[in-house]
Write a protein that holds these residues in place. Structure first.
Motif, PDB file in Angstrom:
ATOM      1  N   GLN A  89       0.794  -1.217   0.000  1.00  0.00           N
ATOM      2  CA  GLN A  89       0.000   0.000   0.000  1.00  0.00           C
ATOM      3  C   GLN A  89       0.834   1.277   0.000  1.00  0.00           C
ATOM      4  O   GLN A  89       0.361   2.313  -0.429  1.00  0.00           O
ATOM      5  N   PRO A 123      -8.527  -9.667   2.795  1.00  0.00           N
ATOM      6  CA  PRO A 123      -8.916  -8.489   2.018  1.00  0.00           C
ATOM      7  C   PRO A 123      -7.724  -7.742   1.385  1.00  0.00           C
ATOM      8  O   PRO A 123      -7.887  -7.064   0.385  1.00  0.00           O
ATOM      9  N   PHE A 124      -6.554  -7.880   1.985  1.00  0.00           N
ATOM     10  CA  PHE A 124      -5.370  -7.220   1.427  1.00  0.00           C
ATOM     11  C   PHE A 124      -4.736  -8.034   0.314  1.00  0.00           C
ATOM     12  O   PHE A 124      -4.128  -7.503  -0.594  1.00  0.00           O
ATOM     13  N   PRO A 127      -8.447  -8.506  -2.907  1.00  0.00           N
ATOM     14  CA  PRO A 127      -9.399  -7.397  -2.655  1.00  0.00           C
ATOM     15  C   PRO A 127     -10.829  -7.822  -2.962  1.00  0.00           C
ATOM     16  O   PRO A 127     -11.077  -8.603  -3.879  1.00  0.00           O
TER      17      PRO A 127
END
Length: 128
Positions: A89, A123-124, A127
């Motif tokens: 990120q 979720p990371f 996605p």
């Protein structure tokens, strides 16, 4: 791992990963000697010239995690996953960045190691 020569570090990390992969549970006594330094490489090796080293460190950490199992690796897994997520990120990863493939493979191995305890990181990795 503590040398300032990037190429030497890359080769050393690859060698440790190979030994852990083959040694499996026999690597447990060496775990505490390597994991802190590998996590430090992920934390502090910034810049494009360190992309391969960071990728190899991801690979090594995940291979060690699978080798030693959830009981030994579990306490460090959260910190490692946070470092991987921060890498994912925190910066624009170029399409040719080797970290991308190393990161995906590392996440798959860590998932294998942690089993259902990997769920908070899905979720990371995938996605919604």
């Amino acid at each position: 791992l503590s040398t300032n020569q990037r190429r030497v570090q890359e080769q050393a990390v690859t060698a440790v990963a190979s030994v852990a992969d083959v040694a499996e549970q026999d690597f447990v006594p060496f775990y505490d000697a390597f994991i802190p330094g590998l996590k430090e490489l992920l934390r502090n090796s910034g810049g494009k010239e360190y992309r391969m080293l960071r990728g190899k460190a991801m690979e090594c950490i995940s291979l060690i995690g699978v080798a030693v199992g959830k009981d030994k690796f579990g306490p460090d897994a959260k910190d490692v996953m946070e470092l991987l997520i921060k890498t994912q990120q925190g910066a624009e990863l170029d399409t040719d960045d080797p970290q991308v493939s190393f990161m995906l493979q590392a996440c798959a191995r860590i998932c294998k190691c942690l089993g259902e305890h990997f769920q908070p990181y899905l979720p990371f990795v995938i996605p919604p």
